[in-house]
Write a protein that holds these residues in place. Structure first.
Motif, PDB file in Angstrom:
ATOM      1  N   GLN A 167      -5.101   6.772   1.325  1.00 64.24           N
ATOM      2  CA  GLN A 167      -5.076   6.232  -0.042  1.00 64.24           C
ATOM      3  C   GLN A 167      -5.342   4.730  -0.030  1.00 64.24           C
ATOM      4  OE1 GLN A 167      -1.306   7.269  -1.888  1.00 64.24           O
ATOM      5  NE2 GLN A 167      -2.388   8.421  -3.442  1.00 64.24           N
ATOM      6  N   GLN A 204      -8.429   2.739  -1.781  1.00 63.43           N
ATOM      7  CA  GLN A 204      -8.183   1.656  -2.732  1.00 63.43           C
ATOM      8  C   GLN A 204      -8.916   0.389  -2.292  1.00 63.43           C
ATOM      9  OE1 GLN A 204      -6.462   1.972  -5.558  1.00 63.43           O
ATOM     10  NE2 GLN A 204      -6.562  -0.171  -6.128  1.00 63.43           N
ATOM     11  N   HIS A 224      -1.918  10.318   4.856  1.00 65.04           N
ATOM     12  CA  HIS A 224      -2.300  10.367   3.439  1.00 65.04           C
ATOM     13  C   HIS A 224      -2.143   8.992   2.812  1.00 65.04           C
ATOM     14  CE1 HIS A 224      -2.972  12.027  -0.496  1.00 65.04           C
ATOM     15  NE2 HIS A 224      -1.852  11.491  -0.939  1.00 65.04           N
TER      16      HIS A 224
END
Lengths: 446, 110
Positions: free
Chosen positions: A394, A398, A390
């Motif tokens: 992420q 980004q 996770h």
């Protein structure tokens, strides 16, 4: 009249040619700038020639007492000086030497010692390659011919090559000069069994030399891919301590789920065996008296036995991480040591043990507690994996967003049309403002 | 433990053999000998050709032989053939330029 003109012409031509010769004769004495020096130089050699001619006549005419030798000495010195002044040096004769040409190969065999040694080494290598390859193929063929009947009794196709249009078994696939494979399929409970015969590198001279320092043995590895839900959830490995420890370090499922079990005596296993298991009850259930007796009897032929419902191959190297949860399959791996004197009966016994254990594992079910423990463990592994991924996901998202913003800004700066540039700038500003605003959920008030 | 029970073979459950994909197959440290031998062979061949060292050319030929003996099923045959050709050309070129034999190290001892 005509005759007179011809004679005159002939004389004129003769005179011109002679003048040309005389010019060439004394050309070395000629000086380019001064013509007068030419004449003097032309005259000098005549005088020099004349003087020595004159001198030898003198002693004949005059008495020797009146002219002492000193006068002639001076003459001698003068003549040598004149010789040196004209610039004639004696030629320096160097002694003759033979050029250093290498002697022909045919006449010089004995000096090519290093080359002969290299050729001998290469020929030994080639001979060893041929002999080693033949021996390895012989061992593989012998094992295959000894075990084919038993394989054909347990599988519909034993020895599939994967390419023939009709299903016909009996093919031993030779990968390299030291390994072979047999694929068997068509049995209840499993998708197939891949048997790998991994032999010592007898065909490589370096391998043969390494064998003296680090002895290895020939192996037969059976890998059975079970159907899903055919076996319960547990992971276990037992066998020779060295092999078991090595497998524990290399394989992902053993590393994740199992712990080391000691006290081999408690389970009735030989002392040089090692055991790693996830659930304790599975050990005593599988290691029934028949199995223990077999393991003790054929101890030297057993390398390791790996039973896993979460088999996914080797562990990843340090620094690497999974992007997705690795695919796992319920698998049984039996690694046996193959000796040259292994008889047909022993081979049959080992293969029968494989099928016996396969059927046992298919029938075995854990107790409730064991099952709960196993399921919890698998769930926790999945959750930790999702957490780590996770964060990675992420970060990746980004990075993608930043990349997109960069390209848009770049596009805006490169835009030549001022109106379009303004429009793009406004778009970017709106996006940034939206990002800065805190995210709030809108509630509808009725 | 003998298979005297019912016939457990299933003709409808046959799965054909699929060779292992060479790109996905894990390569252990022990199996990387052909790569090392190939690299050594090329280095020695270049040394033999450029610096005219005959012994380098012979060692390159030996390395090519070792690489050939340790080939895996997934390896390309072209690489091994080119390695052989390079080492043979290094040996031939060294002797064409200078046919004198290599001075053996034991020659100075006697």
């Amino acid at each position: 009249m005509k005759y007179m003109i011809l004679v005159l012409l002939f004389i004129a031509l003769f005179g011109i040619s002679k003048a040309g010769l005389t010019d060439n004769e004394f050309a070395e004495f000629e000086v380019a700038d001064e013509e007068t020096q030419k004449k003097a130089i032309v005259d000098e050699p005549i005088q020099e020639v004349e003087e020595p001619r004159k001198l030898p006549t003198k002693p004949k005419v005059i008495d020797e007492e009146e002219f002492p030798e000193e006068e002639f000495e001076n003459f001698d010195r003068k003549s040598t000086q004149e010789e040196s002044s004209t610039g004639s040096k004696p030629l320096e004769i160097k002694p003759l030497t033979f050029a250093d040409i290498p002697s022909h190969f045919r006449s010089n065999w004995s000096s090519y010692q290093v080359e002969a040694l290299a050729l001998v080494l290469i020929s030994i290598y080639i001979l060893n390659y041929v002999y080693g390859k033949m021996r390895n193929h012989g061992i593989a063929n012998k094992w295959f011919s000894d075990n084919l009947p038993l394989l054909q009794r347990n599988f519909f196709v034993a020895g599939d090559d994967g390419t023939s249009t009709e299903l016909e078994g009996g093919h031993l696939i030779k990968d390299t000069d030291c390994s072979a494979q047999v694929w068997c399929s068509g049995r209840v409970g499993c998708q197939g069994m891949l048997t790998q015969i991994k032999l010592i590198k007898r065909q490589d001279l370096l391998g043969v030399i390494m064998q003296l320092f680090k002895p290895k043995s020939d192996r037969v590895i059976h890998k059975i891919d079970l159907d899903n839900n055919e076996m319960d959830s547990f992971v276990m490995i037992l066998g020779q301590k060295k092999s078991v420890i090595k497998a524990y370090k290399d394989l992902a499922d053993l590393n994740t789920y199992t712990t080391e079990r000691r006290n081999m005596d408690k389970f009735g296993l030989p002392s040089n065996f090692g055991l790693y298991a996830e659930i304790a009850e599975s050990i005593s259930s599988l290691l029934d008296p028949t199995t223990v007796q077999f393991l003790s009897k054929y101890e030297k032929y057993i390398d390791y036995i790996h039973i896993s419902d979460q088999y996914s191959g080797a562990k990843l190297q340090e620094g690497e991480t999974y992007t997705r949860l690795p695919e796992t399959t319920p698998t049984l791996i039996f690694s046996f040591i193959l000796y040259e004197d292994t008889s047909e009966e022993i081979n049959a016994a080992l293969l029968n043990f494989v099928f016996y254990l396969l059927e046992k594992i298919r029938r075995y079910r854990l107790s409730k507690e064991g099952k709960n423990k196993a399921d919890k463990k698998r769930q926790s592994v999945e959750e930790t994996f999702l957490k780590t991924t996770h964060l990675q996901r992420q970060e990746a998202a980004q990075a993608r967003r930043e990349e997109k913003a960069k390209t848009e800004k770049q596009r805006m700066l490169e835009e030549e049309d001022p109106e379009k540039q303004r429009a793009l700038e406004d778009k970017i500003r709106k996006k940034e403002a939206k990002m800065r605003q805190p995210k709030m959920k809108q509630l509808k008030i009725k | 433990m003998q298979a005297n029970g019912p016939d457990l073979r299933r003709p409808n459950k046959v799965i054909r053999y699929r060779p292992v994909d060479p790109q996905n197959a894990p390569v252990s440290n022990e199996d990387s000998i052909p790569e090392y031998m190939n690299l050594l062979g090329m280095i020695f061949s270049m040394c033999g050709l450029m610096m005219r060292l005959k012994w380098c050319a012979w060692v390159a030929l030996l390395c090519s032989c070792a690489c050939f003996a340790n080939t895996r099923a997934t390896d390309d045959a072209k690489q091994i053939v080119s390695s052989f050709m390079l080492s043979i050309s290094a040996v031939v070129m060294s002797y064409l330029q200078n046919p004198t034999p290599i001075v053996p190290p034991w020659a100075n001892m006697f």
